[in-house]
Design an enzyme around this catalytic site. Structure first.
Site, PDB file in Angstrom:
ATOM      1  CE  LYS A  39      -3.639  -2.610   2.251  1.00 28.55           C
ATOM      2  NZ  LYS A  39      -4.101  -3.160   3.524  1.00 28.55           N
ATOM      3  CD  GLN A  83      -3.267  -4.961   6.704  1.00 28.33           C
ATOM      4  OE1 GLN A  83      -3.153  -3.985   5.968  1.00 28.33           O
ATOM      5  NE2 GLN A  83      -3.744  -6.116   6.268  1.00 28.33           N
ATOM      6  CG  ASP A 106     -10.107  -1.527   4.094  1.00 26.98           C
ATOM      7  OD1 ASP A 106      -9.749  -1.805   2.938  1.00 26.98           O
ATOM      8  OD2 ASP A 106      -9.361  -1.645   5.082  1.00 26.98           O
TER       9      ASP A 106
END
Length: 252
Positions: A39, A83, A106
């Site tokens: 990322k 995460q 997300d």
């Protein structure tokens, strides 16, 4: 193999706005660290800012939630991701839901303006491989909340006929459905869990798995497959997920 790198590059090359992604992680899970490095590279490629907030394994809820509040209030941050997985002593759902909707890139919150990245990336592949999706038949194998469930709704919105199978489905039913499918999406989280030898020649197979086989090599959820239109592992769905995330972080 389907060239997912080409499709991911299409998405990344379309980004012309600005953005800043903040990543929160807890612990030192090797797979998570690899995803975060990817990322960071994506942000560098499109010119976005990137910041990483790592916490030790034994951190408490209050510390993580306080950091998320600071990032929510920071106007320079356009996207926040937590995460996963998180240690079991932390409430992952509460932590993810503490990210405000407009920064929930997300797509985990029910009121997020963004779709989950992996299903959205899969829809992009299907559009590019199949063209018009209306009337096409997709079989999704897996009913998880990150891929299977949201993808079902997204494909129905594309006017596809959608069949759902899962770990309790009879193998005979699975193979009966997939033998005439235009697309088969496998997200069961087990290495080489399913093989397909009776697919239509032009069937698109999307392998969402990222596992280690008995020899320690990376592999997907799909074993043998007679279709030539299949996403690779690695270098497949994961690239689409990351590219879609960058699109969500973008602001104009």
């Amino acid at each position: 193999m389907i060239d997912c790198k080409h499709y991911a590059d299409e998405i990344l090359d379309s980004i012309t706005g600005y953005g800043h992604l903040a990543v929160i992680s807890v612990g030192e899970d090797p797979a998570s660290m690899a995803y975060i490095r990817g990322k960071r590279r994506d942000c560098e490629r499109v010119g976005f800012g990137f910041s990483h907030y790592p916490f030790p394994d034994d951190t408490n809820m209050e510390s993580v939630l306080y950091t998320i509040k600071l990032l929510n209030d920071n106007p320079d941050v356009t996207g926040i991701i937590v995460q996963l997985p998180l240690p079991k002593h932390l409430d992952a759902e509460a932590i993810c839901n503490s990210v405000i909707p407009e920064k929930d890139v997300d797509g985990f919150r029910p009121d997020s303006p963004f779709a989950p990245c992996t299903p959205e990336g899969i829809v992009h592949i299907l559009r590019r491989e199949l063209g018009e999706l209306t009337g096409r038949h997709a079989v999704i194998i897996g009913r998880g909340k990150l891929v299977g469930k949201p993808l079902q709704q997204m494909l129905l919105a594309e006017n596809m006929t959608v069949s759902i199978c899962h770990s309790k489905s009879c193998r005979g039913d699975i193979y009966s459905l997939t033998s005439n499918a235009d697309a088969v999406i496998v997200a069961v989280g087990k290495p080489k869990a399913l093989g397909f030898g009776l697919l239509c020649d032009d069937c698109v197979v999307i392998d969402c798995g990222i596992n280690r086989d008995k020899d320690g090599k990376l592999c997907g959820d799909v074993g043998y497959c007679n279709s030539e239109r299949r996403t690779p592992v690695p270098g497949g769905v994961g690239l689409m997920t990351r590219a879609t995330l960058m699109k969500h972080v973008e602001r104009r």
